[in-house]
Design a protein around this motif. Structure first.
Motif, PDB file in Angstrom:
ATOM      1  N   GLY A  36      19.170  38.300 -35.556  1.00  0.00           N
ATOM      2  CA  GLY A  36      17.946  38.759 -34.913  1.00  0.00           C
ATOM      3  C   GLY A  36      18.224  39.811 -33.847  1.00  0.00           C
ATOM      4  O   GLY A  36      17.498  40.810 -33.732  1.00  0.00           O
ATOM      5  N   SER A  37      19.273  39.588 -33.067  1.00  0.00           N
ATOM      6  CA  SER A  37      19.596  40.574 -32.024  1.00  0.00           C
ATOM      7  C   SER A  37      19.982  41.899 -32.664  1.00  0.00           C
ATOM      8  O   SER A  37      19.563  42.971 -32.210  1.00  0.00           O
ATOM      9  N   GLU A  38      20.772  41.832 -33.729  1.00  0.00           N
ATOM     10  CA  GLU A  38      21.149  43.075 -34.428  1.00  0.00           C
ATOM     11  C   GLU A  38      19.910  43.766 -34.990  1.00  0.00           C
ATOM     12  O   GLU A  38      19.824  44.990 -34.994  1.00  0.00           O
ATOM     13  N   ALA A  66       6.740  43.836 -29.025  1.00  0.00           N
ATOM     14  CA  ALA A  66       6.100  42.554 -28.739  1.00  0.00           C
ATOM     15  C   ALA A  66       6.365  41.559 -29.860  1.00  0.00           C
ATOM     16  O   ALA A  66       6.495  41.935 -31.025  1.00  0.00           O
ATOM     17  N   GLU A  67       6.442  40.299 -29.455  1.00  0.00           N
ATOM     18  CA  GLU A  67       6.596  39.198 -30.401  1.00  0.00           C
ATOM     19  C   GLU A  67       5.171  38.693 -30.680  1.00  0.00           C
ATOM     20  O   GLU A  67       4.503  38.218 -29.744  1.00  0.00           O
ATOM     21  N   PRO A  68       4.685  38.780 -31.918  1.00  0.00           N
ATOM     22  CA  PRO A  68       3.274  38.445 -32.171  1.00  0.00           C
ATOM     23  C   PRO A  68       2.876  37.035 -31.714  1.00  0.00           C
ATOM     24  O   PRO A  68       1.838  36.869 -31.073  1.00  0.00           O
ATOM     25  N   HIS A  80      14.056  39.107 -26.755  1.00  0.00           N
ATOM     26  CA  HIS A  80      14.232  39.886 -27.974  1.00  0.00           C
ATOM     27  C   HIS A  80      15.681  39.878 -28.451  1.00  0.00           C
ATOM     28  O   HIS A  80      16.036  40.665 -29.327  1.00  0.00           O
ATOM     29  N   GLY A  81      16.509  39.023 -27.866  1.00  0.00           N
ATOM     30  CA  GLY A  81      17.897  38.949 -28.304  1.00  0.00           C
ATOM     31  C   GLY A  81      18.846  39.094 -27.132  1.00  0.00           C
ATOM     32  O   GLY A  81      18.436  39.430 -26.017  1.00  0.00           O
ATOM     33  N   ASN A  82      20.113  38.869 -27.409  1.00  0.00           N
ATOM     34  CA  ASN A  82      21.098  38.764 -26.336  1.00  0.00           C
ATOM     35  C   ASN A  82      22.076  39.912 -26.234  1.00  0.00           C
ATOM     36  O   ASN A  82      22.914  39.933 -25.339  1.00  0.00           O
ATOM     37  N   ALA A 110      14.528  37.865 -39.043  1.00  0.00           N
ATOM     38  CA  ALA A 110      15.877  37.247 -39.175  1.00  0.00           C
ATOM     39  C   ALA A 110      15.645  35.766 -39.477  1.00  0.00           C
ATOM     40  O   ALA A 110      14.905  35.453 -40.394  1.00  0.00           O
ATOM     41  N   LYS A 111      16.216  34.889 -38.681  1.00  0.00           N
ATOM     42  CA  LYS A 111      16.072  33.434 -38.803  1.00  0.00           C
ATOM     43  C   LYS A 111      15.633  32.953 -40.197  1.00  0.00           C
ATOM     44  O   LYS A 111      16.467  32.694 -41.045  1.00  0.00           O
ATOM     45  N   GLY A 112      14.330  32.847 -40.446  1.00  0.00           N
ATOM     46  CA  GLY A 112      13.836  32.315 -41.715  1.00  0.00           C
ATOM     47  C   GLY A 112      14.165  33.194 -42.915  1.00  0.00           C
ATOM     48  O   GLY A 112      14.020  32.755 -44.053  1.00  0.00           O
ATOM     49  N   VAL A 134      11.318  37.981 -35.409  1.00  0.00           N
ATOM     50  CA  VAL A 134      12.569  37.261 -35.678  1.00  0.00           C
ATOM     51  C   VAL A 134      12.313  35.754 -35.738  1.00  0.00           C
ATOM     52  O   VAL A 134      12.805  35.067 -36.639  1.00  0.00           O
ATOM     53  N   MET A 135      11.531  35.243 -34.794  1.00  0.00           N
ATOM     54  CA  MET A 135      11.287  33.798 -34.771  1.00  0.00           C
ATOM     55  C   MET A 135       9.984  33.429 -35.476  1.00  0.00           C
ATOM     56  O   MET A 135       9.933  32.464 -36.229  1.00  0.00           O
ATOM     57  N   CYS A 136       8.942  34.195 -35.257  1.00  0.00           N
ATOM     58  CA  CYS A 136       7.615  33.795 -35.766  1.00  0.00           C
ATOM     59  C   CYS A 136       7.362  34.281 -37.192  1.00  0.00           C
ATOM     60  O   CYS A 136       6.336  33.936 -37.777  1.00  0.00           O
TER      61      CYS A 136
HETATM   62  N1  PLP Z   1      13.945  37.902 -31.072  1.00  0.00           N
HETATM   63  C1  PLP Z   1      13.341  36.716 -30.945  1.00  0.00           C
HETATM   64  C2  PLP Z   1      11.858  36.653 -30.806  1.00  0.00           C
HETATM   65  C3  PLP Z   1      14.102  35.539 -30.945  1.00  0.00           C
HETATM   66  O1  PLP Z   1      13.494  34.357 -30.782  1.00  0.00           O
HETATM   67  C4  PLP Z   1      15.499  35.634 -31.092  1.00  0.00           C
HETATM   68  C5  PLP Z   1      16.334  34.422 -31.080  1.00  0.00           C
HETATM   69  O2  PLP Z   1      15.926  33.360 -30.705  1.00  0.00           O
HETATM   70  C6  PLP Z   1      16.079  36.898 -31.232  1.00  0.00           C
HETATM   71  C7  PLP Z   1      15.273  38.013 -31.223  1.00  0.00           C
HETATM   72  C8  PLP Z   1      17.561  37.041 -31.379  1.00  0.00           C
HETATM   73  O3  PLP Z   1      18.000  36.528 -32.590  1.00  0.00           O
HETATM   74  P1  PLP Z   1      19.518  36.061 -32.776  1.00  0.00           P
HETATM   75  O4  PLP Z   1      19.694  34.829 -31.955  1.00  0.00           O
HETATM   76  O5  PLP Z   1      19.631  35.822 -34.262  1.00  0.00           O
HETATM   77  O6  PLP Z   1      20.384  37.168 -32.330  1.00  0.00           O
END
Ligand code: PLP
Length: 444
Positions: A99-101, A205-207, A133-135, A268-270, A242-244
């Motif tokens: 997700g971060s990538e 934005a994360e919806p 939005h990631g680390n 990502a994730k799902g 990424v999450m939703c």
């Molecule tokens: N964006 C959102 C909304 C997230 O919730 C996350 C992880 O929880 C990320 C980005 C980052 O994803 P990742 O942990 O796979 O790098």
């Protein structure tokens, strides 16, 4: 003594040994109901035989081929599948490994898009406070958690933050949800004008906000207002799904429910359901076209992007979702879980709000329901609930008011879409017990 550099150096964790369906089993034989899909990752549950078979077959055929030398059938098929299901206008997929990538690539794609168009003065992003939005450093820069950012300043890119859409706390009693949404859009427009619209690349934005606000959905019209602003000022809308995303909220993409299409979307994730590390950026045709008619090259890449085994896993996850109608199951079981949570905890003196969409739901805990006063973050109620749940064989994703100290502790639930009625009953029963035990354990 462990040689593994754990995230929490002083925490002793159970050792996971195996997993099947909704349950993970540790080396002591204890089972845990995975009510949060790890971190909203496991959408099919664990150990799905079709996904394992697809990965094994791919591994036996072709383990790895670097993307600067080759394309692969499996990566092409995954992209075709994602585009066939994507909203109108989204035309291309750029593959990543997390997700971060995906967010990092989304930000760079947006930046380079304007370079391709001959507008290099656009260097600013606007994101929302309390967001995650990631680390990695770019994704952290757009993120709006003061406590996550603090140690790593100065961050890499220019970002300003506006208010998130957080109806439970921020809608005024005199406002309708729509009026609240329009107020937020006006604030966003004011920020765009303050920066100068021709300096702004995009709005991130994360919806439906996951980890940081606890499944906080947007109010009606809010994202349509943002889309209209982006169109008016020629700014990109970058959706972090990424999450939703990928079915979690009951539709494949969360923004489908808002009736708008972003310019760039990170998933990502799902996407890989936890079977492999994979993420992707979905780009609108107009973004792709700027690269196609410009330099013909996206200045980005990682060694493992488009990994054949990760693509095989994601492709099969998507096929299983379709075959077993699991996105619909996420919607339907989400409504069932919501009803059960309302019945068991809706009247609880310390449950301020129960919210979310699909199988992406959360409780927000408060010291006082009337004033919505959060518990003191130092009490770590979130951590206590998580620990009590784990002791009862239940995995929940619990975060706290430490995020800018502005909200209550919350518990996020994101079980696999294969969850059944009886699992939901077990989940709610164990959760209710865990909440009680955590509250009872607070210092007097
Ligand atoms: N964006 C959102 C909304 C997230 O919730 C996350 C992880 O929880 C990320 C980005 C980052 O994803 P990742 O942990 O796979 O790098």
């Amino acid at each position: 003594m462990t040689h593994l550099f754990h995230r929490q150096l002083r925490q002793t964790l159970p050792e996971a040994a195996s997993a099947k369906g909704l349950y993970i089993t540790d080396t002591a034989g204890k089972t845990y109901l995975d009510a949060c899909g790890g971190a909203a990752v496991s959408c099919l549950g664990h150990n799905h035989p079709d996904v394992i078979a697809a990965m094994a077959a791919q591994m036996a055929r072709l383990d790895y081929a670097h993307t600067s030398f080759f394309t692969t059938r499996v990566a092409e098929e995954l992209a075709d599948t994602l585009i066939a299901q994507a909203p109108e206008g989204i035309s291309h997929v750029y593959l990543l490994s997390s997700g971060s990538e995906a967010m990092e690539a989304a930000l760079k794609m947006a930046r380079q898009y304007f370079v391709e168009l001959g507008q290099p003065r656009r260097t600013n992003f606007i994101a929302r406070r309390q967001s995650y939005h990631g680390n990695t450093l770019g994704a952290l820069a757009v993120g709006g958690n003061a406590w996550r950012r603090a140690q790593f300043a100065p961050l890499l890119i220019d970002v300003t933050h506006v208010a998130p859409c957080y109806e439970y706390r921020d809608r005024l009693p005199t406002e309708t949800p729509e009026q609240y949404g329009q107020r937020l859009v006006r604030e966003l427009e004011a920020e765009l004008l303050r920066l100068g619209p021709d300096t702004v690349i995009g709005i991130c934005a994360e919806p439906v906000v996951g980890a940081t606000l606890g499944a906080a959905p947007p109010v009606p019209g809010y994202f349509q207002g943002i889309r209209a602003l982006c169109d008016r000022y020629g700014v990109l809308l970058i959706a972090d799904e990424v999450m939703c995303g990928m079915g979690r909220t009951g539709t494949l993409h969360a923004l489908e429910q808002e009736g708008i299409v972003p310019d760039i979307m990170a998933v990502a994730k799902g996407l890989g359901g936890g079977y492999q590390a994979i993420g992707a950026v979905l780009a609108h045709g107009r973004v792709y076209d700027a690269f196609d008619s410009g330099s013909g090259q996206f200045m980005h890449g990682h060694t493992y992007i488009g990994h054949p085994v990760a693509c095989a896993a994601a492709l099969e996850v998507q096929r299983v979702l379709q075959r077993e109608k699991l996105v619909e199951a996420s919607r339907v079981q989400g409504l069932a879980l919501r009803r059960k949570l309302d019945a068991a905890l809706g009247g609880h003196a310390h449950v301020g709000d129960i919210r979310g969409r699909g199988l992406f739901l959360a409780l927000e805990l408060v010291a006082d329901r009337a004033s919505k006063q959060p518990f003191d973050p130092k009490l770590r109620l979130n951590g206590r609930i998580r620990d009590e749940a784990l002791a009862r064989g239940l995995m929940v994703y619990a975060m706290g008011g430490t995020i800018d100290g502005r909200h209550g502790d919350h518990v996020l639930l994101a079980p696999p879409f294969t969850v059944q009625e009886r699992d939901l009953d077990t989940l709610v029963e164990r959760l209710a017990e865990s909440v009680e035990a955590a509250l009872a354990g607070l210092p007097a």
